[in-house]
Scaffold this active site. Sequence first.
Site, PDB file in Angstrom:
ATOM      1  N   GLY A 256     -19.105  -7.523   6.657  1.00 54.16           N
ATOM      2  CA  GLY A 256     -17.743  -7.986   6.393  1.00 54.16           C
ATOM      3  C   GLY A 256     -17.578  -8.396   4.954  1.00 54.16           C
ATOM      4  N   ASN A 257     -16.444  -9.004   4.645  1.00 56.69           N
ATOM      5  CA  ASN A 257     -16.195  -9.468   3.280  1.00 56.69           C
ATOM      6  C   ASN A 257     -15.384 -10.758   3.332  1.00 56.69           C
ATOM      7  OD1 ASN A 257     -13.226  -8.748   3.066  1.00 56.69           O
ATOM      8  ND2 ASN A 257     -14.090  -6.743   3.571  1.00 56.69           N
ATOM      9  N   ARG A 258     -15.153 -11.341   2.175  1.00 58.99           N
ATOM     10  CA  ARG A 258     -14.552 -12.672   2.110  1.00 58.99           C
ATOM     11  C   ARG A 258     -13.025 -12.674   2.077  1.00 58.99           C
ATOM     12  NH1 ARG A 258     -18.391 -16.506   1.080  1.00 58.99           N
ATOM     13  NH2 ARG A 258     -20.378 -15.710   0.303  1.00 58.99           N
ATOM     14  N   SER A 259     -12.397 -11.544   2.306  1.00 57.46           N
ATOM     15  CA  SER A 259     -10.930 -11.531   2.292  1.00 57.46           C
ATOM     16  C   SER A 259     -10.382 -12.415   3.406  1.00 57.46           C
ATOM     17  CB  SER A 259     -10.432 -10.097   2.477  1.00 57.46           C
ATOM     18  OG  SER A 259      -9.031 -10.111   2.634  1.00 57.46           O
TER      19      SER A 259
ATOM     20  N   ALA B 268      -8.949  -5.622   2.307  1.00 61.69           N
ATOM     21  CA  ALA B 268     -10.253  -5.405   1.668  1.00 61.69           C
ATOM     22  C   ALA B 268     -11.044  -4.502   2.617  1.00 61.69           C
ATOM     23  CB  ALA B 268     -10.955  -6.734   1.450  1.00 61.69           C
TER      24      ALA B 268
END
Length: 229
Positions: free
Chosen positions: A29-32, A96
């Site tokens: 995943g990512n931090r968006s 993102a």
Amino acid sequence: DDGGPLAGKRILLSAGGTREPIDPVRFLGNRSSGKQGAAIARAALRAGASVTFVAAHLDVPPPAGVELVKVETAVELRDAMVERVAAADVVVMSAAVADFRPARRHHSKIKKRDDVPDAPIELVRNPDILVELVRRRDAAGTQQLIVGFAAETGDNGADVLAYGRAKLERKGCELLVVNEVGTDRVFGLDENSVTILAKDGSQPQHVAGSKDEVAEAVVVRIARALDAR
Ligand code: C5P
């Protein structure tokens, strides 16, 4: 139709971060947080548009008043966008999107047994959705306006803008909202600082403020670009 600057316009907007499953319990995943995308959706609604909000993972509730479509992975996001893009006057890709996904999804939890190799997760590239949407628009020959985002990490502002210009060129969208990100800034916060770059060569527009203020500026810019056609 409330007579706002985007009255009668249909906006298709993606927000949040994709999650690419590794096994039943893990993902890439990512931090968006989805906050900036949600703010743009709200600003577009206030401007009189109808909004289809394609939500990957969000840390905030989706905005009220949108048509909500939930997705998890980049491939699901792509399919959701492609299915709805023909009806849109404006496309905003603020999600993102993971550039890579695990080549296969394990159906049971990967165990750290001795027979598991040191690097058990093979990655494959995800489609670039923004590029595909621009290509489809160009093939259809419509006037659809496409807005991309670029989250860049740079050592100084000049690098970030140079990356942004190159990205605008490469992606082919009309507007690119560039921001400098890092774990200590932007993600999950209520403030943002962006530069809006335009394909038409107009001056870069710097906007700093709350994510709602940045959203207002993006919507004004979209309305202006539509008016200029
Ligand atoms: O290349 P980069 O990921 O920095 O580009 C960011 C822009 O491209 C964003 O608008 C993002 O939503 C979009 N994107 C996409 N598909 C990908 C990667 C990014 O549509 N696989």
